[in-house]
Write an enzyme that holds these catalytic residues in place. Structure first.
Site, short mmCIF file in Angstrom:
data_model
loop_
_atom_site.label_atom_id
_atom_site.label_comp_id
_atom_site.label_asym_id
_atom_site.label_seq_id
_atom_site.Cartn_x
_atom_site.Cartn_y
_atom_site.Cartn_z
N HIS A 1 -33.10 -29.02 3.94
CA HIS A 1 -33.29 -29.66 5.09
C HIS A 1 -33.35 -28.91 6.34
O HIS A 1 -34.24 -28.83 7.23
CB HIS A 1 -31.94 -30.48 5.24
N LYS B 1 -22.22 -45.53 -0.39
CA LYS B 1 -21.02 -46.19 -0.39
C LYS B 1 -19.84 -45.25 -0.49
O LYS B 1 -18.79 -45.45 0.11
CB LYS B 1 -20.88 -47.20 -1.61
N SER C 1 -29.82 -33.71 -1.91
CA SER C 1 -28.30 -33.85 -1.43
C SER C 1 -27.58 -34.64 -2.67
O SER C 1 -26.48 -34.38 -2.82
CB SER C 1 -28.30 -34.76 -0.31
N ARG D 1 -41.14 -32.34 -1.20
CA ARG D 1 -40.78 -31.63 -2.05
C ARG D 1 -41.81 -31.49 -3.59
O ARG D 1 -42.14 -30.35 -3.96
CB ARG D 1 -39.40 -31.57 -2.80
#
Ligand code: PNS
Length: 163
Positions: free
Chosen positions: A20, A44, A131, A93
């Site tokens: 990022h 969540k 991530s 990517r």
């Protein structure tokens, strides 16, 4: 077509990775203004709250000219419209990213014909970093220093100690 010299980089950023940061640096070199926008209703069980992610991203980008960080919710096209139609920045990517990005871009463009995306490739050192994998490694007790900036790794370690 985007009418402004403004890039909007939306994402979950849970946590922000070296990939990022690489994309933010690249985008900020090309455009005078870059807004990083953290999605408010992501995952969540996030590793970091939205406020924490915004704070981490502000810290990471404080030396990069033209970069600001905020959160957003609802449809991306609505935020894009509110901000005067900046071009959206997304990273590619690997080839498998393309399918999802292509679908999202076309859906967004159907929702707002003025919607446009600019794709940048991060350095190949980060082509495998996501991530979600970082979260998995962290949750299973692995080291994340190679995948996220040092400040983020410190926060991840602190978060894992508390669990
Ligand atoms: O970092 P991510 O999780 O790949 O980012 C995905 C994101 C936040 C760009 C995407 O989920 C999004 O734009 N969400 C906002 C809701 C929306 O507009 N959904 C329709 C997308 S076609």
């Amino acid at each position: 077509m985007a009418q402004t010299r403004h890039l909007l980089f939306p994402g979950s950023f849970d946590p922000p990775t070296l990939g990022h940061l690489d994309l933010i640096r690249r985008g900020a070199k090309l455009f005078p203004k870059l807004t990083v926008a953290v999605l408010r209703n992501a995952g969540k069980q996030p590793l970091f709250s939205v406020a924490e992610r915004v704070a981490l991203l502000k810290q990471l980008t404080k030396g990069i000219a033209g970069v600001q960080v905020r959160s957003f919710d609802g449809l991306l096209v609505d935020t894009v419209k509110k901000l005067g139609h900046p071009a959206v920045l997304r990273g590619l990517r690997v080839v498998s990213d393309f399918e999802y990005e292509f679908q999202m871009a076309l859906m967004n463009r159907k929702l707002d014909p003025k919607f446009d995306v600019i794709y940048l490739m991060p350095d190949e050192r980060y082509s495998y970093v996501s991530s979600s994998l970082v979260r998995e490694v962290a949750r299973l007790g692995g080291p994340v220093e190679k995948f996220v900036p040092a400040g983020v790794a410190k926060q991840v370690r602190a978060r894992m100690k508390g669990r």
